[in-house]
Design an enzyme around this catalytic site. Structure first.
Site, PDB file in Angstrom:
ATOM      1  N   ASP A   1       0.852  -1.034   0.160  1.00  0.00           N
ATOM      2  CA  ASP A   1       0.200   0.100   0.044  1.00  0.00           C
ATOM      3  C   ASP A   1       0.773   1.282   0.176  1.00  0.00           C
ATOM      4  O   ASP A   1       0.485   2.378  -0.122  1.00  0.00           O
ATOM      5  CB  ASP A   1      -0.963  -0.041   1.205  1.00  0.00           C
ATOM      6  CG  ASP A   1      -0.335  -0.112   2.300  1.00  0.00           C
ATOM      7  OD1 ASP A   1       0.848   0.119   2.526  1.00  0.00           O
ATOM      8  OD2 ASP A   1      -0.820  -0.451   3.577  1.00  0.00           O
TER       9      ASP A   1
ATOM     10  N   TYR B   1      10.070   4.556   1.898  1.00  0.00           N
ATOM     11  CA  TYR B   1      11.267   3.576   2.459  1.00  0.00           C
ATOM     12  C   TYR B   1      12.776   3.682   2.022  1.00  0.00           C
ATOM     13  O   TYR B   1      13.695   3.320   2.478  1.00  0.00           O
ATOM     14  CB  TYR B   1      10.877   2.154   2.268  1.00  0.00           C
ATOM     15  CG  TYR B   1       9.869   1.623   3.120  1.00  0.00           C
ATOM     16  CD1 TYR B   1      10.147   0.766   4.098  1.00  0.00           C
ATOM     17  CD2 TYR B   1       8.418   1.789   2.973  1.00  0.00           C
ATOM     18  CE1 TYR B   1       9.165   0.259   4.889  1.00  0.00           C
ATOM     19  CE2 TYR B   1       7.524   1.391   3.787  1.00  0.00           C
ATOM     20  CZ  TYR B   1       7.748   0.607   4.914  1.00  0.00           C
ATOM     21  OH  TYR B   1       6.959   0.273   5.802  1.00  0.00           O
TER      22      TYR B   1
HETATM   23  P1  NAD Z   1       0.216  -9.082  13.376  1.00  0.00           P
HETATM   24  O1  NAD Z   1       0.748  -9.858  14.121  1.00  0.00           O
HETATM   25  O2  NAD Z   1      -0.966  -8.162  14.128  1.00  0.00           O
HETATM   26  O3  NAD Z   1      -1.218  -9.889  12.719  1.00  0.00           O
HETATM   27  C1  NAD Z   1      -0.624 -11.040  11.859  1.00  0.00           C
HETATM   28  C2  NAD Z   1      -1.540 -12.303  12.206  1.00  0.00           C
HETATM   29  O4  NAD Z   1      -1.239 -13.458  11.354  1.00  0.00           O
HETATM   30  C3  NAD Z   1      -1.704 -12.810  13.633  1.00  0.00           C
HETATM   31  O5  NAD Z   1      -2.935 -12.921  13.987  1.00  0.00           O
HETATM   32  C4  NAD Z   1      -1.073 -14.315  13.420  1.00  0.00           C
HETATM   33  O6  NAD Z   1      -1.568 -14.973  14.458  1.00  0.00           O
HETATM   34  C5  NAD Z   1      -1.229 -14.417  12.186  1.00  0.00           C
HETATM   35  N1  NAD Z   1      -0.499 -15.472  11.641  1.00  0.00           N
HETATM   36  C6  NAD Z   1       0.860 -15.752  11.458  1.00  0.00           C
HETATM   37  N2  NAD Z   1       1.369 -16.818  11.034  1.00  0.00           N
HETATM   38  C7  NAD Z   1       0.119 -17.279  10.413  1.00  0.00           C
HETATM   39  C8  NAD Z   1      -0.012 -18.482   9.568  1.00  0.00           C
HETATM   40  N3  NAD Z   1       1.088 -19.290   9.231  1.00  0.00           N
HETATM   41  N4  NAD Z   1      -1.093 -18.573   8.977  1.00  0.00           N
HETATM   42  C9  NAD Z   1      -2.329 -18.113   9.381  1.00  0.00           C
HETATM   43  N5  NAD Z   1      -1.927 -16.744  10.235  1.00  0.00           N
HETATM   44  C10 NAD Z   1      -0.900 -16.420  10.842  1.00  0.00           C
HETATM   45  O7  NAD Z   1       0.525  -8.104  12.203  1.00  0.00           O
HETATM   46  P2  NAD Z   1       0.254  -6.894  11.471  1.00  0.00           P
HETATM   47  O8  NAD Z   1       1.056  -5.758  12.087  1.00  0.00           O
HETATM   48  O9  NAD Z   1      -1.439  -6.797  11.775  1.00  0.00           O
HETATM   49  O10 NAD Z   1       0.592  -7.072  10.042  1.00  0.00           O
HETATM   50  C11 NAD Z   1       0.141  -8.187   9.347  1.00  0.00           C
HETATM   51  C12 NAD Z   1       0.790  -8.603   8.148  1.00  0.00           C
HETATM   52  O11 NAD Z   1       0.400  -7.561   6.976  1.00  0.00           O
HETATM   53  C13 NAD Z   1       2.092  -8.353   7.897  1.00  0.00           C
HETATM   54  O12 NAD Z   1       2.878  -9.282   7.386  1.00  0.00           O
HETATM   55  C14 NAD Z   1       2.444  -6.773   7.544  1.00  0.00           C
HETATM   56  O13 NAD Z   1       3.729  -6.630   7.230  1.00  0.00           O
HETATM   57  C15 NAD Z   1       1.526  -6.879   6.548  1.00  0.00           C
HETATM   58  N6  NAD Z   1       1.065  -5.586   6.003  1.00  0.00           N
HETATM   59  C16 NAD Z   1       1.609  -5.265   4.846  1.00  0.00           C
HETATM   60  C17 NAD Z   1       1.384  -4.269   4.107  1.00  0.00           C
HETATM   61  C18 NAD Z   1       1.690  -3.921   2.746  1.00  0.00           C
HETATM   62  O14 NAD Z   1       1.558  -2.784   2.354  1.00  0.00           O
HETATM   63  N7  NAD Z   1       2.372  -4.966   1.979  1.00  0.00           N
HETATM   64  C19 NAD Z   1       0.406  -3.241   4.455  1.00  0.00           C
HETATM   65  C20 NAD Z   1      -0.038  -3.680   5.883  1.00  0.00           C
HETATM   66  C21 NAD Z   1       0.377  -4.888   6.570  1.00  0.00           C
HETATM   67  C1  G6P Z   2       3.212   0.562   5.237  1.00  0.00           C
HETATM   68  C2  G6P Z   2       4.263  -0.670   4.329  1.00  0.00           C
HETATM   69  C3  G6P Z   2       3.820  -2.091   4.912  1.00  0.00           C
HETATM   70  C4  G6P Z   2       4.225  -2.411   6.091  1.00  0.00           C
HETATM   71  C5  G6P Z   2       3.287  -1.038   7.053  1.00  0.00           C
HETATM   72  C6  G6P Z   2       4.247  -0.913   8.375  1.00  0.00           C
HETATM   73  O1  G6P Z   2       1.952   0.307   4.866  1.00  0.00           O
HETATM   74  O2  G6P Z   2       3.654  -0.474   3.056  1.00  0.00           O
HETATM   75  O3  G6P Z   2       4.310  -2.945   4.033  1.00  0.00           O
HETATM   76  O4  G6P Z   2       3.769  -3.382   6.795  1.00  0.00           O
HETATM   77  O5  G6P Z   2       3.844   0.182   6.656  1.00  0.00           O
HETATM   78  O6  G6P Z   2       3.562  -0.149   9.401  1.00  0.00           O
HETATM   79  P1  G6P Z   2       3.712  -0.336  10.829  1.00  0.00           P
HETATM   80  O7  G6P Z   2       2.645   0.753  11.207  1.00  0.00           O
HETATM   81  O8  G6P Z   2       3.225  -1.932  11.336  1.00  0.00           O
HETATM   82  O9  G6P Z   2       5.041   0.026  11.068  1.00  0.00           O
HETATM   83 MN    MN Z   3       4.400  -2.232   2.165  1.00  0.00          MN
END
Ligand code: NAD
Ligand code: G6P
Ligand code: MN
Length: 441
Positions: free
Chosen positions: A171, A263
């Site tokens: 995102d 980043y």
């Molecule tokens: P979080 O730890 O709060 O939530 C992650 C959840 O995944 C937890 O509830 C955990 O139990 C679960 N989990 C872990 N391993 C698992 C598996 N093998 N199968 C099913 N569930 C599993 O983390 P968060 O801060 O809410 O972030 C969630 C994910 O989303 C992270 O990887 C974060 O980097 C990603 N994210 C990416 C973007 C992006 O732009 N690419 C944006 C927002 C969040």
């Molecule tokens: C942005 C990035 C994500 C990342 C997040 C981290 O949205 O694109 O890839 O996971 O920031 O946010 P946080 O608030 O967990 O540092």
């Molecule tokens: Mn990202």
């Protein structure tokens, strides 16, 4: 009217509440029939599942809503699977950040050694999970944003070469476009960006006004010089994110050609950033004390009161809305433009074909069609070839169980950049990741 079945993997994530509310807000344009939350952690999933039952009871009673730890129940009949797992949880994120910072190098969720540490865990868990999904839902679209998305995308490209329904997305580029709209005082959807790079390492070369065709980047450059740069939702952000957006002004003073992804700061100013991060209280600690606490407090309150009340109207979630629009682009074959992580194949003309790059794509029912950006200047090419090599080597380390390849990846990283430091850091991270990394020999 067609309705859709959606599963969220990582149902206990801090982002899930935003999704639940957004599925209600967008229920006319993307109507759900069934929504399943799947997680391996019952304790995280349960409060969020109960919150969902209360929310949908109030505002979407016809929805078939389930939360489960059973893969068959979760995946059968799904049209879309949204993947937001965090391999190793926030506790391991803290180690990925603390350990490198303790040695004077950047510790960050997705960049540098921390990102590679998380990357090896995610390769293990994501590949396992997608095989399981394909057992029960061979045709579902898998929309992945689990991090580190660059490394995950490279690993999935290799493990599932013929699977055309896995899409990787982040995102942050859209967030930067939204920030520009705040500066310009316009609607972010009226901006038509041109962008190139890798995930969490890219630049905008143009930002067109969708109505007039004018390139607004020169104007944006001047505005950033005078006023700095803020996230669109600055009022809801922690200080560390405001600092990160603030660095865009510094980057553009040094490299004025393009507008950077936020980043890029870690790659361009590794010494400055490492010396300004607190090794004892990193972003992981801030998230655990902030967003994670807020989410689970909100769940506890709603479960106790048995209703959402005004909480439904608090803060809309840009991340969830973006992901739902991505699903809509596919579901309705809209060929909307999104910035996606795809195999290069000439999109960046002077980069290798098999790099997973991040560029603007048209997205429809047959997947993404990347838009060509042409040749990029030597400075940017040099940075990207270096970083894509780290990403490929760490994925080699995963598939080949190779300590040597991991050492090469760490050594090559601009955030490490020294073989002795790389070995020390790698050994410390092997210890910290016992049982979660593949065995490196
Ligand atoms: P979080 O730890 O709060 O939530 C992650 C959840 O995944 C937890 O509830 C955990 O139990 C679960 N989990 C872990 N391993 C698992 C598996 N093998 N199968 C099913 N569930 C599993 O983390 P968060 O801060 O809410 O972030 C969630 C994910 O989303 C992270 O990887 C974060 O980097 C990603 N994210 C990416 C973007 C992006 O732009 N690419 C944006 C927002 C969040
Ligand atoms: C942005 C990035 C994500 C990342 C997040 C981290 O949205 O694109 O890839 O996971 O920031 O946010 P946080 O608030 O967990 O540092
Ligand atoms: Mn990202």
């Amino acid at each position: 009217m067609k309705t859709f079945n959606v599963c969220i993997v990582g149902g206990g994530s801090t982002y899930t509440l935003g999704f639940l509310k957004s599925f209600v807000r967008l229920k006319e344009e993307f109507p759900l029939k069934r929504l399943v939350l799947f997680d391996i952690d019952k304790e995280r999933q349960e409060p969020i599942g109960k919150y969902g039952e209360i929310l949908f009871g109030e505002r979407f009673p016809e929805l078939d809503f389930v939360y489960t730890q059973d893969a068959k129940e979760a995946y059968e009949g799904m049209d879309f699977v949204f993947m937001q797992m965090r391999a190793g949880g926030l506790q391991m994120r803290a180690k990925d950040e603390h350990i490198p910072l303790g040695m004077g190098m950047i510790g960050q969720e997705t960049c540098g050694a921390g990102g590679m540490s998380y990357g090896l865990r995610s390769c293990v868990d994501m590949i396992k999970s997608i095989h399981e999904i394909r057992t029960y839902a061979p045709d579902a679209w898998i929309l992945n944003y689990s991090n580190p998305a660059a490394i995950v995308a490279e690993a999935l490209r290799r493990e599932f070469p013929d699977d055309k329904r896995i899409l990787n997305i982040c995102d942050q580029p859209e967030n930067v476009v939204r920030s520009c709209s705040r500066l310009l005082g316009c609607n972010w959807e009226d901006l038509d960006p041109v962008y190139f790079g890798l995930n969490h390492f890219g630049w905008f070369t143009h930002m067109y006004d969708v109505h007039t065709g004018e390139d607004l980047l020169p104007k944006i450059r001047e505005m950033i010089k005078e006023r700095g740069f803020l996230p669109q939702d600055a009022e809801q952000r922690d200080q560390s994110w405001l600092d990160t957006y603030g660095m865009v002004q510094t980057i553009m003073a040094d490299f004025p050609d393009y507008l950077p992804n936020t980043y890029d700061q870690y790659y361009l100013y590794p010494e400055y950033k490492a010396s300004h991060l607190n090794p004892d209280f990193t972003r992981a600690d801030e998230v655990m004390a902030g967003r994670e606490k807020r989410v689970f407090t909100e769940c506890a309150e709603v479960i106790k009161e048995g209703k959402l009340g005004d909480r439904f109207h608090a803060i809309s979630d840009a991340h969830a809305e973006m992901m739902i629009k991505v699903a809509e682009a596919i579901a309705y074959n809209r060929n909307d433009r999104h910035i996606l992580i795809v195999e290069n194949n000439g999109a960046i003309a002077n980069m290798q074909d098999d790099a997973m790059v991040e560029v603007v794509c048209e997205l429809g029912i047959n997947g993404p069609r990347p838009m060509r950006v042409g040749r990029i200047p030597q400075f940017y090419l040099g940075l990207l070839v270096n970083q894509v090599s780290c990403e490929k080597l760490i994925v080699d380390a995963y598939f080949e169980n190779s300590y040597q390849k991991a050492l090469e990846a760490f050594t090559l990283s601009r955030l490490v950049n020294d073989a002795k430091k790389a070995r020390k850091l790698l050994d410390a991270l092997i210890e910290a990741n016992k049982g979660m990394w593949p065995e490196l020999r």
